[in-house]
Design an enzyme around this catalytic site. Structure first.
Site, PDB file in Angstrom:
ATOM      1  N   HIS A 224      -9.760   2.402   0.010  1.00 40.55           N
ATOM      2  CA  HIS A 224      -9.749   1.302   0.982  1.00 40.55           C
ATOM      3  C   HIS A 224     -10.869   1.427   2.017  1.00 40.55           C
ATOM      4  O   HIS A 224     -10.666   1.140   3.201  1.00 40.55           O
ATOM      5  CB  HIS A 224      -8.382   1.238   1.665  1.00 40.55           C
TER       6      HIS A 224
ATOM      7  N   HIS B 232       0.804  -1.227   0.000  1.00 39.56           N
ATOM      8  CA  HIS B 232       0.000   0.000   0.000  1.00 39.56           C
ATOM      9  C   HIS B 232       0.839   1.280   0.000  1.00 39.56           C
ATOM     10  O   HIS B 232       0.531   2.243   0.725  1.00 39.56           O
ATOM     11  CB  HIS B 232      -0.951  -0.007   1.204  1.00 39.56           C
TER      12      HIS B 232
ATOM     13  N   GLU C  77     -11.572  -3.316  -3.269  1.00 36.48           N
ATOM     14  CA  GLU C  77     -10.557  -2.366  -3.717  1.00 36.48           C
ATOM     15  C   GLU C  77     -10.295  -2.601  -5.200  1.00 36.48           C
ATOM     16  O   GLU C  77      -9.651  -3.573  -5.569  1.00 36.48           O
ATOM     17  CB  GLU C  77      -9.266  -2.571  -2.922  1.00 36.48           C
TER      18      GLU C  77
END
Ligand code: GLA
Length: 353
Positions: free
Chosen positions: A180, A106, A316
């Protein structure tokens, strides 16, 4: 008046974080902060017309500065994992933070979920929105090139939250942005196992023990990953399947197909307890289903509610994990002169039954 702008909090370095509230005609309310572009709340009606917040989050900035598992945030530069935090682009090797076991996750230590975005609101006849922009300097978190990124949230009167992503660069780089949010269409503090889920995908990206793709696309046919027909999230989540055991539940990218110019349906979710529905459309080639397997009741969110194991789900939309190291996967390379563009639509409704 569809838009409000207030102060949400102050960072330890003194920078003020704003809270932007967008409302549609039906009363759906989206609240976004300039820290991480985080959606802190999203209030939609259930079958009886009663509004409730359907995303997990915190009441204060302190919550998001603590151990937030990316609640509601924009993820970048590269969402999901890059094996061993390394990749080669144009014969140059780059090294990124390894913040998830041996891998990069991420966007690194201070990804786009932890930076301050500029915000400009806009209003149309049928919608209100906010354009969030952030310039990531060359070398930030180890990524090459300066990246000018923009994420626009538009809440319209059709009950849609449209998320538009775009980015340009001044040197070859990689980019894979996503959102997210953890949804619970029923009741915060309960799990989402009874939510009925449909995902329009024939295959998932199979992963290894550190959740890095093996390179294989695994057909869902005959496995607990088959959501082509609406099935409760919890119906098979503890089944004896190696991919489920590696991830402690669902934490996998579903293969939607080639990137499209206009969004096509990826998933549909319905909570029988409330009647609320969520439809997800995207131009992206994949969607990561994450079922809150790492939630364990230790995080207390809005109103002090403890978020239990599998107390939310994420869809996502994104390119596949570890794309820079997987030549067969759709490329996430962005070059100067080109523009990264991606759109995802979250459509909220409720059924009467
Ligand atoms: C993504 C990852 C998960 C987890 C969550 C946040 O969905 O794939 O493994 O890191 O984010 O906890």
């Amino acid at each position: 008046m569809r838009i409000d702008r207030d102060k949400f909090g102050t960072l330890p370095d003194g920078r003020v974080i704003d809270l932007i509230t967008l409302r549609n005609r039906a009363g759906i309310t989206l609240r976004v902060i300039t820290f991480g572009g985080i959606i802190v709340s999203l209030s939609t009606p259930d079958r009886a017309g009663d509004f409730d917040d359907i995303v997990l989050g915190f009441d204060t900035l302190a919550g998001y500065l603590g151990e937030s598992p990316y609640f509601g945030a924009i993820i970048g530069r590269v969402g999901n994992r890059i094996a061993n935090g390394r990749f080669v682009l144009d014969a140059v090797e780059y090294h990124l933070a390894t913040n998830n076991g041996p891998n990069h996750l991420h966007g690194g230590i201070r990804g786009f979920d932890k930076v301050v975005w500029e915000a400009r609101t806009f209003e149309r006849d049928d919608a209100a929105g906010v354009v969030l922009t952030y310039t990531s300097p060359d070398g930030e978190e180890g990524y090459p090139g300066r990246l000018d990124a923009a994420v626009t949230y538009t809440l319209n009167d059709r009950g849609e939250l449209v998320v538009d992503y775009s980015a340009t660069t001044d040197a070859p780089t990689v980019v894979n942005l996503t959102q997210h949010s953890y949804f619970n269409l029923g009741h915060a503090g309960s799990d989402v196992l009874a939510h009925e889920l449909t995902i329009d995908a024939d295959a998932i990206v199979a992963v290894d023990a550190t959740l890095i793709p093996t390179g294989a696309l695994m057909p869902v046919q005959g496995t607990p990953f088959d959501f082509r027909v609406a099935t409760p999230i919890g119906a098979r989540i503890d089944a004896d399947h190696p991919q489920l055991q590696l991830a402690g539940g669902y934490d996998h990218t579903y293969v939607l197909g080639a990137q499209t110019r206009t969004p096509r349906r990826a998933a549909f979710v319905r909570a029988p307890s409330s009647g609320r529905t969520l439809e997800v459309e995207t131009t992206e080639p994949g969607v990561q289903l994450y079922t809150g397997n790492f939630l364990d009741g230790s995080i207390r969110g809005e109103g002090g509610v403890a978020y239990p194991h599998r107390g939310g789900f994420c869809l996502e939309t994104q390119h596949f994990p570890d794309a820079p190291n997987q030549p067969a996967f759709p490329s996430i390379v962005l070059r100067p002169g080109d523009r990264y563009e991606s759109r995802t639509i979250f459509r909220f409704d409720a059924t009467s039954d």
